[in-house]
Structure formats: C-alpha cells, structure tokens
Design a protein around this motif. Structure first.
Motif, short mmCIF file in Angstrom:
data_model
loop_
_atom_site.label_atom_id
_atom_site.label_comp_id
_atom_site.label_asym_id
_atom_site.label_seq_id
_atom_site.Cartn_x
_atom_site.Cartn_y
_atom_site.Cartn_z
N ASN A 188 172.02 80.44 60.80
CA ASN A 188 171.68 79.78 62.05
C ASN A 188 170.40 80.34 62.66
N TYR A 221 165.96 74.07 65.40
CA TYR A 221 167.31 73.58 65.09
C TYR A 221 167.28 72.14 64.58
N SER A 222 168.06 71.24 65.15
CA SER A 222 168.17 69.89 64.60
C SER A 222 166.86 69.10 64.69
N GLN A 243 168.44 72.03 56.59
CA GLN A 243 169.81 71.56 56.41
C GLN A 243 170.52 72.63 55.57
N LYS A 288 163.56 69.96 58.89
CA LYS A 288 164.82 69.23 58.99
C LYS A 288 165.08 68.32 57.78
N HIS A 315 168.58 77.45 60.03
CA HIS A 315 168.80 76.28 60.89
C HIS A 315 167.84 76.29 62.08
#
Length: 235
Positions: A174, A133-134, A183, A139, A178
């Motif tokens: 997602n 994820y983040s 991004q 990223k 993600h």
C-alpha cells in the motif's frame, strides 16, 4: 493482441538460491507465453542503494539543505537524473507487469531493493500530490511481490509469533506500490524453502509456474484502498 512486457526486479546475491530459481521460472514461463521480459538483477548491476545528490547531474538547487524528493523532481523535469535511474524508469514505464523477486529480510525487502524504490520512484515520475493510489500514475500497471521467508506460514498468521503477513506487507503493497497507482496482485509467498525437502521446493516452483500462466492477462486485482489484504488467500 500487443506483446505484454514484464519487468522482473530481482534482489538476491546467489545464482544457486531459491529466489534465482523462482526468477528463472518466471522468465521461462512468461517468454513461452510470448511476453517480453526484462530482468534488473540488482546485485549483478551493483545498483546503488543510497539516495544522494550524486543521483543528479549538475548543480542542485539547495546544497545547504538537500531535499531528495524536491531535487530529483527538478532533475527529472530537466532530464538530469543519473543514467542508472533513468534506465530503470524506462523499464518501469514500458512494463505491463512488474514482479519483485527477493528474500524477506527483517520483515521487508533487502536494502538494495529498498534503494531501488527510493531512487527510481521519484516525485513527478512515479507520484504527485494529485496522482496517488487509485488515481496514481501507474494505475494501468500490475505489480506483484514474489518472495521467500525464513519462517513457516503458521508463524506469519494473525495469531503467530511474527504477526499477520498482511500487516507486514502493508508498507510495501500500500505504502509504495498502490501509492504510486500500481494494481497490486496477491503476493507469491514461498514459505521457508530452505527448510523444505527437495520435493517441497519443486512443488512451490510448480505452483508458481501454474500461476504465471495467467498472471498478465487473466488474474483479477484483489487489493484496494479500503482493504488490509487478502485474508489467508496469498495466491
């Protein structure tokens, strides 16, 4: 400024398709903006869609209970992944932006593109338990789904018979992109081009051309861990 690199992962069988026209438009516009563009034409490449032990050179660790994620992680560590996977991973590592161009099949990507995700985004290379994820490995890379539908936009609304398009895209945007840290930009959706008049299809491509003028450098990311999507703003 350094040259921007774009990878287009393209999944359609026909050079006469709207998907092909959208892909060619992206190549033309991005090259005109001095971007370096690579295209992975999965059907032309006869890209293997199944994740099997054949993706590993040499012996597998546990032939009695073959586990793809663990075995490909080891093979990636040791440089023993098959050449087709390694080449796609190279393209992905070098890209600043990845565009996935495809027709929507049964509310998801065609099998050949799902196979690309399954085989190329291997454990260790694309994600780890700590890097998701983040905080994901990709990223710094932008990703964009660009696809055609067979149904009209109204059928993919929250009250439409097909349901909310944001929900349809959640596993892809997602659960795959993600998840690996990408991004995720708002999708480019071409609503039922097969049912549109020629001028309608031309207008869709013109809108895509306009958007591509600023995609790499200027478009803001609008997808985050806590969001289901972009409401009705599909780009």
């Amino acid at each position: 400024l350094a040259e921007k690199k774009v990878l287009i992962v393209y999944a359609h069988q026909s050079a006469g398709s709207f998907s092909a026209a959208a892909k060619e438009a992206a190549v033309e516009v991005l090259k005109s903006k001095d971007c370096s563009v690579e295209v992975s034409d999965l059907y032309a490449m006869k890209f293997k869609a199944t994740a099997t032990a054949e993706d590993i050179t040499g012996e597998v660790k546990n032939p009695e209970h073959f586990r793809y994620a663990e075995e490909t992680k080891l093979a990636w560590d040791e440089g023993r992944l098959s050449a087709d996977i390694t080449e796609e991973q190279r393209k992905l590592q070098e890209a600043d932006l990845v565009i996935y161009q495809f027709p929507l099949y049964w509310f998801t990507v065609p099998a050949i593109l799902k196979g690309w995700f399954d085989r190329v985004l291997t454990l260790g290379f694309a994600y780890t338990k700590e890097k998701r994820y983040s905080n994901g490995i990709f990223k710094k890379t932008k990703a964009l789904l660009s696809f055609t539908t067979g149904s009209q936009e109204t059928m993919f609304s929250p009250t439409g018979i097909n349901g909310d398009m944001n929900v349809t895209l959640w596993p892809l945007q997602n659960g795959i992109l993600h998840y690996c840290g990408f991004q995720v930009l708002a999708p480019q959706i071409f609503w039922a081009p097969a049912d549109a008049a020629p001028e309608g299809r031309s207008a869709m491509l013109a809108a895509w051309n306009t958007r591509l003028q600023g995609t790499v450098c200027c478009e803001n990311v609008r997808f985050h861990d806590t969001n289901w999507g972009w409401g009705q703003e599909y780009g």
